[in-house]
Design an enzyme around this catalytic site. Structure first.
Site, PDB file in Angstrom:
ATOM      1  N   ARG A  42       7.115  64.976  68.690  1.00 49.68           N
ATOM      2  CA  ARG A  42       6.130  64.658  66.919  1.00 49.68           C
ATOM      3  C   ARG A  42       5.476  63.439  67.482  1.00 49.68           C
ATOM      4  NH1 ARG A  42      10.165  68.659  63.314  1.00 49.68           N
ATOM      5  NH2 ARG A  42       9.487  70.113  63.072  1.00 49.68           N
ATOM      6  N   LYS A 206      18.323  83.917  63.728  1.00 47.70           N
ATOM      7  CA  LYS A 206      18.473  85.522  62.430  1.00 47.70           C
ATOM      8  C   LYS A 206      17.049  85.644  61.271  1.00 47.70           C
ATOM      9  CE  LYS A 206      21.755  82.943  59.511  1.00 47.70           C
ATOM     10  NZ  LYS A 206      21.826  81.125  58.050  1.00 47.70           N
ATOM     11  N   GLY A 359       8.709  72.624  65.471  1.00 41.88           N
ATOM     12  CA  GLY A 359       9.924  72.140  65.444  1.00 41.88           C
ATOM     13  C   GLY A 359      10.472  72.101  66.973  1.00 41.88           C
ATOM     14  N   GLY A 383       8.690  76.327  60.263  1.00 41.38           N
ATOM     15  CA  GLY A 383       8.410  76.694  59.246  1.00 41.38           C
ATOM     16  C   GLY A 383       7.374  76.473  58.646  1.00 41.38           C
TER      17      GLY A 383
HETATM   18  C1  3PG Z   1      11.077  70.401  60.333  1.00 39.20           C
HETATM   19  O1  3PG Z   1      11.682  69.815  61.109  1.00 39.20           O
HETATM   20  O2  3PG Z   1      10.590  71.757  60.604  1.00 39.20           O
HETATM   21  C2  3PG Z   1      10.274  69.322  59.710  1.00 39.20           C
HETATM   22  O3  3PG Z   1      10.377  67.846  60.245  1.00 39.20           O
HETATM   23  C3  3PG Z   1      10.654  69.876  58.158  1.00 39.20           C
HETATM   24  O4  3PG Z   1      11.857  69.098  58.251  1.00 39.20           O
HETATM   25  P1  3PG Z   1      12.399  70.202  57.202  1.00 39.20           P
HETATM   26  O5  3PG Z   1      12.681  71.813  57.475  1.00 39.20           O
HETATM   27  O6  3PG Z   1      14.330  69.421  57.216  1.00 39.20           O
HETATM   28  O7  3PG Z   1      11.813  70.034  55.425  1.00 39.20           O
END
Ligand code: 3PG
Ligand code: MG
Length: 402
Positions: A42, A206, A359, A383
């Protein structure tokens, strides 16, 4: 969406850049022994926009979160180690501010010359960043906005979050989407009208995390391959016993519904035919391969088995497009990494345009020794990419379009 070009000449202007520098850190066990970034993907993905703005003479103020601290400083979530890595990758110094909107931030930003780069401390050390209260978030955003003359949102991984630095700051300053955000959106848009056959590989622990996206993917995909912890709820829904494997009883009906829908729509659902099941959730636990319909009552499944790896590979070989989200097993433990490795290898071998979503686990693909260039695209957002494909509105993108 407005782009960096739309900001015009940035020379001498203070440009806030909301990056996603949320990297996995490993902390030494001795106090003061520092933290090690275990995957800097990242940070590397964030460098081009920071460099572009710095080269153009902007005074660049980078902001990010790391982990999920609860609105107060916590040493293990400090971004300081990330500042060091960012400086190495940029090949120029990065001034680190020890707070977000306090004295350190103010003096650090005031001290920037044209082309200089600063990084603020973890935004989530302030409760205003993630607050559900618009006023509290707005107040924090106003203080952040005071540090800049424009803001660029380049952290694709956070565009699904309605957070001060992603959403509220954008309302207060001239703004633009960064090149990484534009690229990620372009790739995901391609998945909404994919070249076929289009296969989706889903894993992770999950089912409940992926409910919305499964429903939406069933409308688009030709094949759905399922592994990871969530697969046991699918196996159970088909009437198999899963021993002590992860099971979400409350999702069984939803899963039965998906299986019926898939059948109706002609979507081929591919489940593992064998699994690696162990006596305990541990790398050194006794483990063996069992048929997926013969998992012993005292064992838990921790990976898909070798025949499943081959099956999945054969279902990916002739695809034109693949979206992959979530590992096939507990890849962090060597005995349970083969399923994830088999899928990664199948994607490398297939001619498909392959998108790896997400991620920390996208980092796993690199850690398993795969060259990221072998994949069409490795997303920086887990996400965020799922919510995009689910068809949800992403506040961080909507606000950039205003
Ligand atoms: C992730 O790791 O998906 C992003 O950096 C967002 O982090 P978060 O899910 O803690 O908001
Ligand atoms: Mg995450």
């Amino acid at each position: 969406m407005k782009t960096i070009d739309d900001l015009g000449d940035v020379r001498g202007r203070r440009v806030l850049v909301r990056s996603d520098l949320n990297v996995p850190l490993e902390h030494g066990d001795q106090p003061g022994s520092g933290a090690r970034i275990t995957d800097d993907g990242r940070v590397r993905a964030s460098v081009p926009v920071i460099k572009r703005l710095s080269d153009a003479g902007a005074r660049v103020v980078v902001m990010s979160h790391l982990g999920r601290p609860k609105g107060a400083p916590e040493a293990k979530y400090s971004l300081e180690p990330v500042a060091g890595r960012l400086a190495e990758l940029l090949g120029r110094p990065v001034a680190f501010a020890a707070d977000t909107v306090g004295e350190s931030a103010a003096s650090t930003v005031a001290g920037l010359a044209d082309g200089d780069v600063a990084l603020l401390e973890n935004l989530r050390f302030d409760p205003g960043e993630t607050s559900k209260d618009e006023t509290e978030r707005g107040e924090f955003a106003a203080r952040l906005a005071a540090l800049g003359d424009a803001v660029v949102v380049d952290g694709f991984g956070v565009v699904h979050r309605k957070h001060a630095s992603v959403y509220d700051v954008v309302k207060r300053l001239p703004h633009a989407a960064g090149d990484l955000v534009l690229k990620e959106v372009e790739v995901l848009r391609r998945l909404t009208d994919p070249e076929r056959p289009y296969a989706v590989v889903l894993g992770g622990s999950k089912v409940s995390d992926k409910l919305g996206v499964i429903a939406n993917l069933l409308k688009v995909a030709d094949r759905l391959l399922i592994g990871g912890g969530m697969v046991f709820t699918f196996l159970k829904a088909q009437g198999h016993e899963v021993g002590r494997s992860l099971l979400e009883e409350d999702q069984l009906d939803a899963v039965r519904g998906y299986l019926a829908q898939a059948e109706e729509r002609g979507v081929e659902v591919v489940l593992p035919v064998d699994v690696v099941a162990a006596t305990a959730f541990a790398a050194d636990a006794e483990h063996d391969v069992y048929a997926a319909d013969a998992i012993p009552a005292d064992r838990l499944g921790l990976d898909i088995g070798p025949r499943s790896g081959e099956l999945f590979a054969s279902k990916l070989a002739d695809t034109a497009t693949v979206f992959w989200n979530g590992p096939m097993g507990v890849f962090e433990m060597a005995p349970y990494a083969d399923g994830t490795r088999a899928v990664a290898q199948a994607l490398v071998d297939a001619k498909a345009f392959s998108v790896v979503g997400g991620g920390d686990y996208a980092a796993a693909v690199r850690q398993l020794g795969f060259d990221e260039k072998a994949f069409g695209h490795i997303s920086t957002g887990g996400g965020a990419s799922l919510e995009y494909l689910e068809g949800k509105e992403l506040p961080g993108l909507t606000v950039l379009s205003d």
